[in-house]
Design an enzyme around this catalytic site. Structure first.
Site, PDB file in Angstrom:
ATOM      1  N   ASN A  10      35.152  35.727  27.840  1.00 47.30           N
ATOM      2  CA  ASN A  10      33.899  34.961  27.948  1.00 47.30           C
ATOM      3  C   ASN A  10      34.197  33.715  28.778  1.00 47.30           C
ATOM      4  OD1 ASN A  10      31.532  33.570  27.635  1.00 47.30           O
ATOM      5  ND2 ASN A  10      31.879  33.032  25.483  1.00 47.30           N
ATOM      6  N   TRP A  11      33.758  33.749  30.027  1.00 43.83           N
ATOM      7  CA  TRP A  11      34.072  32.626  30.926  1.00 43.83           C
ATOM      8  C   TRP A  11      33.143  31.433  30.757  1.00 43.83           C
ATOM      9  CZ3 TRP A  11      35.620  34.632  36.501  1.00 43.83           C
ATOM     10  CH2 TRP A  11      36.842  35.331  36.389  1.00 43.83           C
ATOM     11  N   LYS A  12      32.060  31.641  30.008  1.00 49.47           N
ATOM     12  CA  LYS A  12      31.059  30.560  29.838  1.00 49.47           C
ATOM     13  C   LYS A  12      30.600  30.072  31.215  1.00 49.47           C
ATOM     14  CE  LYS A  12      33.430  29.539  25.594  1.00 49.47           C
ATOM     15  NZ  LYS A  12      33.595  28.670  24.469  1.00 49.47           N
ATOM     16  N   HIS A  97      26.008  34.036  20.821  1.00 43.46           N
ATOM     17  CA  HIS A  97      27.190  33.156  20.815  1.00 43.46           C
ATOM     18  C   HIS A  97      26.793  31.821  20.175  1.00 43.46           C
ATOM     19  CE1 HIS A  97      30.479  30.623  22.162  1.00 43.46           C
ATOM     20  NE2 HIS A  97      31.162  31.732  22.369  1.00 43.46           N
ATOM     21  N   GLU A 167      33.592  34.932  15.122  1.00 41.54           N
ATOM     22  CA  GLU A 167      34.046  33.705  15.774  1.00 41.54           C
ATOM     23  C   GLU A 167      33.680  32.502  14.906  1.00 41.54           C
ATOM     24  OE1 GLU A 167      34.491  33.969  20.267  1.00 41.54           O
ATOM     25  OE2 GLU A 167      32.389  33.578  19.912  1.00 41.54           O
ATOM     26  N   SER A 210      39.881  30.346  19.889  1.00 41.57           N
ATOM     27  CA  SER A 210      41.229  29.824  20.170  1.00 41.57           C
ATOM     28  C   SER A 210      42.312  30.890  20.236  1.00 41.57           C
ATOM     29  CB  SER A 210      41.611  28.729  19.163  1.00 41.57           C
ATOM     30  OG  SER A 210      40.792  27.600  19.350  1.00 41.57           O
ATOM     31  N   GLY A 231      37.958  32.982  25.164  1.00 36.44           N
ATOM     32  CA  GLY A 231      37.277  32.006  26.015  1.00 36.44           C
ATOM     33  C   GLY A 231      38.261  31.354  26.966  1.00 36.44           C
ATOM     34  N   GLY A 232      38.706  30.145  26.613  1.00 36.84           N
ATOM     35  CA  GLY A 232      39.566  29.340  27.487  1.00 36.84           C
ATOM     36  C   GLY A 232      40.743  30.084  28.097  1.00 36.84           C
TER      37      GLY A 232
HETATM   38  C1  PEP Z   1      34.338  31.714  22.742  1.00 37.05           C
HETATM   39  O1  PEP Z   1      33.685  30.680  22.876  1.00 37.05           O
HETATM   40  O2  PEP Z   1      33.786  32.828  22.717  1.00 37.05           O
HETATM   41  C2  PEP Z   1      35.781  31.584  22.599  1.00 37.05           C
HETATM   42  C3  PEP Z   1      36.416  32.582  22.061  1.00 37.05           C
HETATM   43  O3  PEP Z   1      36.341  30.431  23.051  1.00 37.05           O
HETATM   44  P1  PEP Z   1      37.886  29.956  22.959  1.00 37.05           P
HETATM   45  O4  PEP Z   1      38.748  31.177  23.085  1.00 37.05           O
HETATM   46  O5  PEP Z   1      38.037  29.011  24.097  1.00 37.05           O
HETATM   47  O6  PEP Z   1      38.036  29.313  21.625  1.00 37.05           O
END
Ligand code: PEP
Length: 249
Positions: A10-12, A97, A167, A210, A231-232
């Site tokens: 998920n690149w947002k 989300h 999540e 995370s 995500g990140g």
């Molecule tokens: C997300 O927002 O879907 C996510 C998993 O973010 P991160 O991995 O950056 O916590």
């Protein structure tokens, strides 16, 4: 038998357009040189989805949207419909989300409308559910998650495949993750709920929040974890490739 994972990026609203296209190309090159048995889905910003579809046209990677509107067409300024994403070739859509719930006031009723529309398409939904920090601390994490599932109706709608991403809101982007037992417990409650209600043939439950190169192997080894929503770490090529490699071990 090997349990093939699903890894969703998920690149947002990241990175910039041109960096995003370069990152797609670079990930494609690396994946082409690997033996990958997991299902890989990349959900880039909508403006580069067509680039992604072209770049990954001969690849095992599928492309998804980060959201969609429930109407097929209509007077919805700034929105993009589920049908538009389907027509250009998206195979997946992230729905509900926590950032959409918080920043765009999406509630379970609206999320039901989106799932119900997607149900008329070939798109596979990736429904995000998760508790707040206060809910976790008050012992109400599983109630919060099951309520989101119930009110969004994903348990009752018939899809060939359903993906639920657990999540915890407090774990997203924070570097904090639940314990193995906490993840296992919520995953088994989600599965129990879906197993006992409606027509639920193929259910996958992912963990998100995370996920990084340090914790991914441990997360993948938890009973009931079918993959990860990342995500990140999916925005750093080397990290994302390591995460994909971790699922092959
Ligand atoms: C997300 O927002 O879907 C996510 C998993 O973010 P991160 O991995 O950056 O916590």
């Amino acid at each position: 038998m090997k349990n093939h994972k699903i890894i969703v990026a998920n690149w947002k609203m990241n990175p910039s357009i041109f960096q995003g296209i370069e990152l797609l190309k670079s990930i494609n090159q690396s994946i082409n040189e690997m033996k990958v048995s997991s299902k890989i889905v990349i959900c880039p910003p909508s403006l580069i989805i067509r680039d992604a579809l072209i770049i990954f046209s001969n690849s095992i990677v599928s492309i998804g949207s980060q959201d969609c509107h429930h109407a097929e067409i209509g007077p919805y300024t700034g929105d993009l419909s589920y049908k538009m994403f389907e027509d250009i070739g998206c195979e997946y859509a992230i729905i509900g989300h926590s950032e959409r719930r918080a920043n765009h006031f999406e509630d379970n009723k609206l999320i039901f409308e989106k799932l119900n529309s997607i149900n008329r398409s070939k798109i596979i939904p990736i429904l995000c559910v998760g508790e707040s920090f206060v809910e976790r601390k008050s012992g109400l994490a599983s109630e919060a998650v099951i309520r989101q599932i119930d009110e969004s109706g994903i348990n009752k709608l018939e899809f060939d495949q359903k993906i639920i991403a657990y999540e915890p809101i407090w774990a997203i982007g924070s570097g904090k993750i639940p314990t193995r037992d906490e993840i296992m417990s919520i995953h088994s409650k989600i599965r129990e709920k879906l197993d006992t209600e409606g027509n639920n043939k193929d259910i996958k439950v992912l963990y998100g929040g995370s996920v990084n190169t340090e914790n991914v192997s441990d997360i993948f080894s938890i009973n009931g974890v079918d993959g990860a929503l990342v995500g990140g770490a999916s925005l750093k090529k080397a990290d994302f490739i390591k995460i994909i490699e971790s699922a092959e071990i």
